[in-house]
Design a protein around this motif. Structure first.
Motif, PDB file in Angstrom:
ATOM      1  N   ASN A  21       0.793  -1.236   0.000  1.00  0.00           N
ATOM      2  CA  ASN A  21       0.000   0.000   0.000  1.00  0.00           C
ATOM      3  C   ASN A  21       0.821   1.280   0.000  1.00  0.00           C
ATOM      4  O   ASN A  21       0.264   2.372  -0.080  1.00  0.00           O
ATOM      5  CB  ASN A  21      -1.003   0.009   1.166  1.00  0.00           C
ATOM      6  CG  ASN A  21      -0.453   0.638   2.437  1.00  0.00           C
ATOM      7  OD1 ASN A  21       0.734   0.489   2.767  1.00  0.00           O
ATOM      8  ND2 ASN A  21      -1.311   1.320   3.172  1.00  0.00           N
ATOM      9  N   GLY A  22       2.159   1.168   0.074  1.00  0.00           N
ATOM     10  CA  GLY A  22       3.012   2.325  -0.123  1.00  0.00           C
ATOM     11  C   GLY A  22       3.228   3.214   1.075  1.00  0.00           C
ATOM     12  O   GLY A  22       3.901   4.240   0.974  1.00  0.00           O
ATOM     13  N   ALA A  23       2.680   2.855   2.239  1.00  0.00           N
ATOM     14  CA  ALA A  23       2.916   3.664   3.441  1.00  0.00           C
ATOM     15  C   ALA A  23       4.346   3.463   3.927  1.00  0.00           C
ATOM     16  O   ALA A  23       5.011   2.466   3.598  1.00  0.00           O
ATOM     17  CB  ALA A  23       1.918   3.296   4.524  1.00  0.00           C
ATOM     18  N   LEU A  24       4.834   4.376   4.743  1.00  0.00           N
ATOM     19  CA  LEU A  24       6.240   4.366   5.148  1.00  0.00           C
ATOM     20  C   LEU A  24       6.593   3.108   5.935  1.00  0.00           C
ATOM     21  O   LEU A  24       5.904   2.737   6.888  1.00  0.00           O
ATOM     22  CB  LEU A  24       6.552   5.588   6.003  1.00  0.00           C
ATOM     23  CG  LEU A  24       6.335   6.972   5.367  1.00  0.00           C
ATOM     24  CD1 LEU A  24       6.812   8.055   6.319  1.00  0.00           C
ATOM     25  CD2 LEU A  24       7.030   7.087   4.016  1.00  0.00           C
ATOM     26  N   LEU A  25       7.702   2.478   5.561  1.00  0.00           N
ATOM     27  CA  LEU A  25       8.163   1.279   6.264  1.00  0.00           C
ATOM     28  C   LEU A  25       8.516   1.612   7.711  1.00  0.00           C
ATOM     29  O   LEU A  25       8.222   0.841   8.623  1.00  0.00           O
ATOM     30  CB  LEU A  25       9.375   0.694   5.540  1.00  0.00           C
ATOM     31  CG  LEU A  25       9.981  -0.569   6.146  1.00  0.00           C
ATOM     32  CD1 LEU A  25       8.958  -1.692   6.246  1.00  0.00           C
ATOM     33  CD2 LEU A  25      11.199  -1.025   5.334  1.00  0.00           C
ATOM     34  N   GLN A  65      10.017  13.340  -0.412  1.00  0.00           N
ATOM     35  CA  GLN A  65       9.063  12.407  -0.999  1.00  0.00           C
ATOM     36  C   GLN A  65       9.816  11.396  -1.840  1.00  0.00           C
ATOM     37  O   GLN A  65      10.709  11.744  -2.611  1.00  0.00           O
ATOM     38  CB  GLN A  65       8.042  13.147  -1.862  1.00  0.00           C
ATOM     39  CG  GLN A  65       6.934  12.238  -2.384  1.00  0.00           C
ATOM     40  CD  GLN A  65       5.791  13.015  -3.003  1.00  0.00           C
ATOM     41  OE1 GLN A  65       5.989  14.128  -3.485  1.00  0.00           O
ATOM     42  NE2 GLN A  65       4.596  12.451  -2.979  1.00  0.00           N
ATOM     43  N   GLY A  66       9.430  10.114  -1.674  1.00  0.00           N
ATOM     44  CA  GLY A  66      10.130   9.090  -2.430  1.00  0.00           C
ATOM     45  C   GLY A  66       9.758   7.695  -1.979  1.00  0.00           C
ATOM     46  O   GLY A  66       8.659   7.472  -1.448  1.00  0.00           O
ATOM     47  N   ASP A  67      10.668   6.762  -2.171  1.00  0.00           N
ATOM     48  CA  ASP A  67      10.451   5.352  -1.857  1.00  0.00           C
ATOM     49  C   ASP A  67      10.153   5.190  -0.370  1.00  0.00           C
ATOM     50  O   ASP A  67      10.962   5.585   0.477  1.00  0.00           O
ATOM     51  CB  ASP A  67      11.710   4.556  -2.231  1.00  0.00           C
ATOM     52  CG  ASP A  67      11.482   3.060  -2.215  1.00  0.00           C
ATOM     53  OD1 ASP A  67      10.769   2.568  -1.313  1.00  0.00           O
ATOM     54  OD2 ASP A  67      12.042   2.357  -3.076  1.00  0.00           O
ATOM     55  N   PRO A  68       8.992   4.643  -0.015  1.00  0.00           N
ATOM     56  CA  PRO A  68       8.627   4.535   1.408  1.00  0.00           C
ATOM     57  C   PRO A  68       9.486   3.564   2.191  1.00  0.00           C
ATOM     58  O   PRO A  68       9.421   3.535   3.419  1.00  0.00           O
ATOM     59  CB  PRO A  68       7.167   4.067   1.349  1.00  0.00           C
ATOM     60  CG  PRO A  68       7.051   3.356   0.054  1.00  0.00           C
ATOM     61  CD  PRO A  68       7.941   4.106  -0.896  1.00  0.00           C
ATOM     62  N   ARG A  69      10.304   2.783   1.506  1.00  0.00           N
ATOM     63  CA  ARG A  69      11.204   1.860   2.204  1.00  0.00           C
ATOM     64  C   ARG A  69      12.463   2.547   2.700  1.00  0.00           C
ATOM     65  O   ARG A  69      13.221   1.983   3.488  1.00  0.00           O
ATOM     66  CB  ARG A  69      11.563   0.691   1.270  1.00  0.00           C
ATOM     67  CG  ARG A  69      10.355  -0.161   0.880  1.00  0.00           C
ATOM     68  CD  ARG A  69      10.653  -1.089  -0.265  1.00  0.00           C
ATOM     69  NE  ARG A  69      10.932  -0.362  -1.501  1.00  0.00           N
ATOM     70  CZ  ARG A  69      10.964  -0.910  -2.709  1.00  0.00           C
ATOM     71  NH1 ARG A  69      10.715  -2.211  -2.848  1.00  0.00           N
ATOM     72  NH2 ARG A  69      11.237  -0.189  -3.779  1.00  0.00           N
ATOM     73  N   THR A  82      12.517   8.997   3.887  1.00  0.00           N
ATOM     74  CA  THR A  82      11.306   9.451   3.202  1.00  0.00           C
ATOM     75  C   THR A  82      10.236   9.890   4.195  1.00  0.00           C
ATOM     76  O   THR A  82       9.976   9.210   5.182  1.00  0.00           O
ATOM     77  CB  THR A  82      10.755   8.319   2.306  1.00  0.00           C
ATOM     78  OG1 THR A  82      11.711   8.029   1.294  1.00  0.00           O
ATOM     79  CG2 THR A  82       9.447   8.719   1.653  1.00  0.00           C
ATOM     80  N   ASP A  83       9.600  11.016   3.900  1.00  0.00           N
ATOM     81  CA  ASP A  83       8.494  11.535   4.716  1.00  0.00           C
ATOM     82  C   ASP A  83       7.138  11.306   4.060  1.00  0.00           C
ATOM     83  O   ASP A  83       6.135  11.127   4.747  1.00  0.00           O
ATOM     84  CB  ASP A  83       8.669  13.048   4.943  1.00  0.00           C
ATOM     85  CG  ASP A  83       9.957  13.380   5.650  1.00  0.00           C
ATOM     86  OD1 ASP A  83      10.201  12.816   6.735  1.00  0.00           O
ATOM     87  OD2 ASP A  83      10.740  14.197   5.110  1.00  0.00           O
ATOM     88  N   VAL A  84       7.088  11.347   2.736  1.00  0.00           N
ATOM     89  CA  VAL A  84       5.835  11.202   1.989  1.00  0.00           C
ATOM     90  C   VAL A  84       6.050  10.184   0.875  1.00  0.00           C
ATOM     91  O   VAL A  84       6.962  10.350   0.051  1.00  0.00           O
ATOM     92  CB  VAL A  84       5.368  12.540   1.385  1.00  0.00           C
ATOM     93  CG1 VAL A  84       4.043  12.363   0.644  1.00  0.00           C
ATOM     94  CG2 VAL A  84       5.235  13.598   2.466  1.00  0.00           C
ATOM     95  N   GLY A  85       5.223   9.155   0.863  1.00  0.00           N
ATOM     96  CA  GLY A  85       5.350   8.112  -0.139  1.00  0.00           C
ATOM     97  C   GLY A  85       4.379   8.300  -1.290  1.00  0.00           C
ATOM     98  O   GLY A  85       3.874   9.401  -1.533  1.00  0.00           O
TER      99      GLY A  85
END
Length: 486
Positions: free
Chosen positions: A99-103, A317-321, A325-328
């Motif tokens: 779902n792209g949320a921050l790891l 903003q970028g790769d949530p992994r 990154t703050d915003v995925g």
């Protein structure tokens, strides 16, 4: 179709979980990762036949589960929590991919909260009680009886957290469950079925069907054997569910959209207010509770805006992994189109983008702040569910409250003020299920949660969850009857 896929090194079964067994469907749907648009795998796509089989399994398992002692139900819920904690890293990796949320958020906050959901309702079950009372010498005893099979339909923005927010109290109450996760993020629900089975949950107590609501929704929500329905999602879908459930008068709990305000008064700590405002970009704006409408007192609006633009510009903003990154990304190309449509229509109507206002590569939308927006405009009145915020000003406290309440929604509100008396006055007048003062997203499972107006029906959390998932009974005993109801 293969029965299992590998996601970040974690094996995930792509089939349904019905009656303690994995069940495949002849057709599938494609699950894609919002991180890069790649295909994660093909997932079993339920038909009404699988939906009916899951309800039948829940019905068959219900008598024994309802008769299971509170202590044993609580023990099994704690065992599920143990399993979640044991596989926390796997769950975090799979959900971020799905779902792209921050790891980092999944590791540190979300998945530990998933385990807490089970522990909390297990413990609350053991102390659930109502003091006996007398009526003209007659004894009254209140009890919470399991209601029956429950259909739980969950969203894609916080898949496992919001699924277990429903699954845990339903199971604790003695109900059996059919869980239908969102088709855009189904994977951790499948892992939950494995964890529950490994914990020793009896077959049929928890069932999982995957697929499209348009294809199996009615089969789940109109079934006469379903005794509770809990749904988190959009207002249009909730209306369809309510219509489907009406024939059987099946009780509903609906947690729906929001268009929540952040009220910033001139006496507020502006640094705090700006921090709260920037926090609304959490999860790429895909948070139902987000305060997407900034209402700022005129005398501090210019300074607030300057500080906000500066701080928002520091977000990565970028790769949530990536830990930095703050915003995925946003969940799906269709959702990205929806978000951009809202912004472009607002700009065409005269709004100005002080921050963002455009797509980026892939499924990423730039964090956006729009000003020069009219109170009756679409961008102010309708839920975007993306990283898009609006800014308006007010001159008086009365105007602030009027603007805050002037939507069809009433899920939450946030107030920034340095005056405790003002805080009491304003919060008393706001239409919202939750109000935060000088803070945001502080959630306690003991508190009631839900929305007013089109933001939902009912409250869950603490005893309110058991009130919903159970049939409450009052037993009245004559003066010469038994005094102990067990």
């Amino acid at each position: 179709m293969t029965d299992k896929i590998t996601v970040g090194g974690v094996a995930v079964d792509t089939r349904h979980w019905i009656g303690g067994e994995r069940v495949a469907s002849p057709d599938t749907f494609t699950d894609i990762s919002p991180i890069d648009g790649s295909t994660i795998g093909e997932i079993s796509r339920a038909t009404p036949a699988e939906a009916a089989a899951a309800i039948a399994a829940a019905k068959a398992a219900f008598p024994a589960w309802a008769a299971t002692s509170r202590a044993e139900r609580a023990r099994l819920l704690h065992a599920i929590a143990d399993g979640v904690e044991k596989r926390l890293e796997e769950l975090a990796i799979v959900e971020t991919t799905d779902n792209g949320a921050l790891l980092r958020s999944h590791r540190r906050g979300v998945m530990p909260r998933v385990a807490h959901n089970f522990r909390f309702f297990a413990d609350w079950l053991l102390k659930l009680d109502h003091e006996d009372f007398e009526t003209r010498g007659h004894g009254n005893h209140v009890s919470w009886d399991p209601a029956g099979p429950s259909v739980l339909i969950t969203p894609w923005n916080a898949p496992l957290l919001l699924a277990t927010w429903k699954v845990a109290p339903a199971l604790a109450a003695g109900n059996t469950v059919v869980l239908k996760p969102a088709e855009w993020s189904p994977l951790t629900a499948s892992l939950l079925a494995d964890i529950a089975a490994e914990a020793g949950l009896p077959a049929g107590v928890l069932n999982l069907v995957q697929g499209y609501g348009s294809e199996i929704g009615d089969a789940l929500t109109s079934h006469p054997d379903v005794r509770r329905i809990s749904f988190t999602g959009s207002v249009p879908t909730a209306r369809r569910i309510a219509a489907s459930a009406a024939a059987n008068l099946t009780p509903l709990s609906l947690e729906l959209g929001g268009k929540s305000p952040l009220l910033v008064f001139a006496d507020a700590d502006l640094d705090l207010a700006v921090d709260l405002a920037v926090e609304q970009y959490d999860n790429a704006g895909q948070v139902c509770l987000a305060a997407t409408r900034f209402l700022v007192e005129e005398s501090v609006a210019e300074e607030f805006t300057r500080r906000f633009v500066e701080k928002a510009g520091q977000l990565t903003q970028g790769d949530p992994r990536d830990e930095a990154t703050d915003v995925g990304p946003n969940i799906h190309p269709r959702q990205l189109e929806k978000i951009d449509g809202f912004v472009q229509r607002a700009v065409a109507a005269g709004a100005r983008a002080l921050v963002g206002g455009h797509r980026k590569d892939g499924q990423y939308y730039a964090p956006t702040l729009l000003t020069d927006v009219a109170q009756d405009s679409e961008i102010v009145q309708e839920e975007v569910f993306g990283p898009v915020l609006t800014l308006q000003t007010f001159a008086t406290e009365d105007e602030a409250v009027r603007l805050a309440n002037d939507t069809r929604f009433g899920l939450a509100a946030t107030v920034a003020t340095g005056d405790p008396e003002r805080a009491r006055r304003v919060t008393a007048r706001l239409v919202a299920g939750t109000v935060w003062v000088n803070c945001f997203f502080v959630r306690d499972l003991r508190a009631p949660f839900g929305g007013s107006r089109l933001s939902g029906v009912g409250r869950e959390g603490g005893s309110w969850s058991f009130d919903f998932y159970c049939d409450l009974k009052n037993t009245v005993t004559a003066p010469n009857g038994w005094s102990n109801h067990g």
